[in-house]
Design a protein around this motif. Structure first.
Motif, PDB file in Angstrom:
ATOM      1  N   TYR A  42       0.889  -1.189  -0.213  1.00 10.94           N
ATOM      2  CA  TYR A  42       0.078  -0.055   0.107  1.00 10.94           C
ATOM      3  C   TYR A  42       0.944   1.239   0.020  1.00 10.94           C
ATOM      4  O   TYR A  42       0.613   2.291  -0.651  1.00 10.94           O
ATOM      5  CB  TYR A  42      -0.804  -0.173   1.242  1.00 10.94           C
ATOM      6  N   VAL A  43       1.970   1.009   0.687  1.00  8.72           N
ATOM      7  CA  VAL A  43       2.951   2.350   0.738  1.00  8.72           C
ATOM      8  C   VAL A  43       3.446   2.704  -0.421  1.00  8.72           C
ATOM      9  O   VAL A  43       3.736   3.710  -0.938  1.00  8.72           O
ATOM     10  CB  VAL A  43       3.890   2.152   2.062  1.00  8.72           C
ATOM     11  N   VAL A  44       3.870   1.447  -1.258  1.00  7.24           N
ATOM     12  CA  VAL A  44       4.483   1.749  -2.408  1.00  7.24           C
ATOM     13  C   VAL A  44       3.471   2.290  -3.495  1.00  7.24           C
ATOM     14  O   VAL A  44       3.828   3.358  -4.295  1.00  7.24           O
ATOM     15  CB  VAL A  44       5.267   0.541  -3.086  1.00  7.24           C
ATOM     16  N   GLU A  45       2.461   1.705  -3.483  1.00  7.67           N
ATOM     17  CA  GLU A  45       1.127   2.068  -4.322  1.00  7.67           C
ATOM     18  C   GLU A  45       0.912   3.623  -4.085  1.00  7.67           C
ATOM     19  O   GLU A  45       0.699   4.429  -4.720  1.00  7.67           O
ATOM     20  CB  GLU A  45      -0.119   1.356  -3.987  1.00  7.67           C
ATOM     21  N   GLU A  46       0.866   4.145  -2.735  1.00 11.52           N
ATOM     22  CA  GLU A  46       0.729   5.541  -2.422  1.00 11.52           C
ATOM     23  C   GLU A  46       1.854   6.367  -3.228  1.00 11.52           C
ATOM     24  O   GLU A  46       1.423   7.410  -3.689  1.00 11.52           O
ATOM     25  CB  GLU A  46       0.696   5.728  -0.921  1.00 11.52           C
ATOM     26  N   ALA A  47       3.045   5.954  -3.053  1.00 13.23           N
ATOM     27  CA  ALA A  47       4.001   6.576  -3.585  1.00 13.23           C
ATOM     28  C   ALA A  47       3.844   6.839  -5.075  1.00 13.23           C
ATOM     29  O   ALA A  47       3.826   7.934  -5.784  1.00 13.23           O
ATOM     30  CB  ALA A  47       5.488   6.068  -3.435  1.00 13.23           C
ATOM     31  N   ILE A  48       3.677   5.677  -5.891  1.00 13.53           N
ATOM     32  CA  ILE A  48       3.444   5.520  -7.240  1.00 13.53           C
ATOM     33  C   ILE A  48       2.279   6.561  -7.822  1.00 13.53           C
ATOM     34  O   ILE A  48       2.126   7.295  -8.667  1.00 13.53           O
ATOM     35  CB  ILE A  48       3.243   4.145  -7.763  1.00 13.53           C
ATOM     36  N   ALA A  49       1.249   6.476  -6.866  1.00 18.20           N
ATOM     37  CA  ALA A  49      -0.014   7.353  -7.262  1.00 18.20           C
ATOM     38  C   ALA A  49       0.226   8.703  -6.986  1.00 18.20           C
ATOM     39  O   ALA A  49      -0.482   9.633  -7.908  1.00 18.20           O
ATOM     40  CB  ALA A  49      -1.338   6.954  -6.357  1.00 18.20           C
ATOM     41  N   ALA A  50       1.056   9.362  -6.262  1.00 14.07           N
ATOM     42  CA  ALA A  50       1.511  10.655  -6.033  1.00 14.07           C
ATOM     43  C   ALA A  50       2.349  10.764  -7.176  1.00 14.07           C
ATOM     44  O   ALA A  50       2.692  12.232  -7.363  1.00 14.07           O
ATOM     45  CB  ALA A  50       2.110  10.869  -4.797  1.00 14.07           C
ATOM     46  N   GLY A  51       2.914  10.179  -8.076  1.00 20.35           N
ATOM     47  CA  GLY A  51       3.912  10.383  -9.297  1.00 20.35           C
ATOM     48  C   GLY A  51       5.505  10.074  -8.823  1.00 20.35           C
ATOM     49  O   GLY A  51       6.259  10.366  -9.813  1.00 20.35           O
ATOM     50  N   ILE A  52       5.761   9.132  -7.863  1.00 15.64           N
ATOM     51  CA  ILE A  52       6.972   8.825  -7.771  1.00 15.64           C
ATOM     52  C   ILE A  52       7.461   7.764  -8.633  1.00 15.64           C
ATOM     53  O   ILE A  52       6.635   6.779  -8.858  1.00 15.64           O
ATOM     54  CB  ILE A  52       7.178   8.117  -6.032  1.00 15.64           C
ATOM     55  N   LYS A  53       8.786   8.010  -9.126  1.00 20.10           N
ATOM     56  CA  LYS A  53       9.135   6.784 -10.313  1.00 20.10           C
ATOM     57  C   LYS A  53      10.456   5.980  -9.869  1.00 20.10           C
ATOM     58  O   LYS A  53      10.636   5.052 -10.472  1.00 20.10           O
ATOM     59  CB  LYS A  53       9.637   7.425 -11.596  1.00 20.10           C
ATOM     60  N   HIS A  54      11.078   6.320  -8.788  1.00 17.76           N
ATOM     61  CA  HIS A  54      12.066   5.694  -8.238  1.00 17.76           C
ATOM     62  C   HIS A  54      12.092   5.538  -6.749  1.00 17.76           C
ATOM     63  O   HIS A  54      12.063   6.582  -6.266  1.00 17.76           O
ATOM     64  CB  HIS A  54      13.528   6.579  -8.611  1.00 17.76           C
ATOM     65  N   ILE A  55      11.943   4.613  -6.369  1.00 13.92           N
ATOM     66  CA  ILE A  55      11.842   3.997  -4.993  1.00 13.92           C
ATOM     67  C   ILE A  55      12.989   3.350  -4.430  1.00 13.92           C
ATOM     68  O   ILE A  55      13.688   2.533  -5.090  1.00 13.92           O
ATOM     69  CB  ILE A  55      10.621   3.140  -4.669  1.00 13.92           C
TER      70      ILE A  55
END
Ligand code: G1P
Length: 297
Positions: A42-55
């Motif tokens: 869920y945390v990674v999905e949250e980052a991606i939904a906000a526009g993050i490309k590199h985790i």
């Protein structure tokens, strides 16, 4: 509002999760289930939904199962497709093509500030977000592409001030969190129009106190575990020495950053769940399971 320029995020996952024992003895606490997915999903999905490309996951030798979760298991993929379970195989490859997840190790367990600094070789000169995976924002009622992290990233793009997500907590919980000291220090109990669960608001903060006693707490606004930092935070982290709990605290580096540049708090929209503490994890599990079951019906 200008579109965010933030594309990188750091997720520290090196901790042993002693509050989650025995569950976390051989399974990383970040992979414990919330409903039908591991918490970190869920945390990674949250980052991606906000526009993050590199985790960048900052991990530990014993937590490579987390890295595997974000990789493709070719053997499993082949086997599922061979059995005609293509839909299931596809669902496991959910990470978008343009998103990369990398892992770097923290080495010594010297605290959250030290863990964030460990990501510097990958983050380089970028400004970046930090998401603490113990905290899971409610994905069922929050719009992850506009609320909280996305709002903070846009606010950063507007005025280049680092943004720290905060939420009101009960008196008995202030000792568990970093607590914000507001500009108008008189306000102990934040009863401001701008602090509401229905919208995000961003305003300057005077400082933070890490895990104070109730008597020493400057407000009831706790650091939730979502940050958007200008790259300068790395220089402050590199010069931060151990303090509370003998650890290099992110909060101390933020205070140093505040003294030279302004830092803002963003008030949280929606609900968050602490999946790093046994009691609240169990409550979160029930909520996520109920929501998932209702969705599947
Ligand atoms: C960390 C931070 C703290 C923050 C908390 C949120 O503490 O140091 O400021 O409020 O996360 O979960 P930890 O829970 O890692 O001890």
């Amino acid at each position: 509002m200008p579109t965010s320029t933030i594309t990188h995020a750091v997720i520290p996952v090196a901790g042993f999760g002693t509050r989650m024992l025995p569950l976390s003895k051989s399974v990383p606490k970040e992979l414990l289930p919330l409903g039908n997915r591991p918490a970190i999903h869920y945390v990674v999905e949250e980052a991606i939904a906000a526009g993050i490309k590199h985790i960048v996951l900052v991990g530990h030798a014993q937590k490579s199962a987390i890295e595997n979760y974000f990789d493709i298991n070719a053997e499993l993929d082949n086997q599922l497709r061979h059995k005609g379970k293509d839909e299931l195989a596809d669902s496991l490859n959910w990470l978008p093509e343009d998103v990369t997840v990398s892992m770097i190790r923290q080495g010594k367990p010297l605290g959250l500030g030290h863990a964030v600094l460990a990501a510097r070789p990958i983050i380089g000169a970028h400004d970046f977000a930090v998401l603490l995976p113990d905290v899971v924002l409610d994905p069922f009622t929050t719009n992850m592409s506009t609320d909280n992290l996305a709002f903070m990233m846009d606010a950063f793009a507007t005025d280049s001030h680092s943004q720290i997500l905060v939420d009101q907590v009960a008196d008995e919980d202030v000792h568990k969190y970093g607590i914000a000291k507001l500009k108008n220090n008189a306000a102990k109990d934040v009863d401001d129009q701008s602090v509401t669960k229905d919208s995000n608001a961003s305003f300057r903060v005077a400082g933070f106190v890490e895990k104070p006693s109730l008597a020493d707490a400057p407000s009831n606004l706790a650091v939730v575990g979502r940050y958007v930092f200008s790259n300068q935070i790395f220089d402050y982290l590199a010069n931060t020495t151990a303090s509370v709990g003998g650890e290099i605290q992110l909060t101390d580096a933020i205070d140093a950053l505040i003294s030279e540049y302004g830092v803002n708090v963003t008030t949280m929209r929606g609900a968050s769940y602490d999946a790093g503490d046994m009691r609240s994890y169990m409550q979160a599990f029930i909520y996520f399971a109920e929501q998932q079951l209702a969705k599947d019906e």
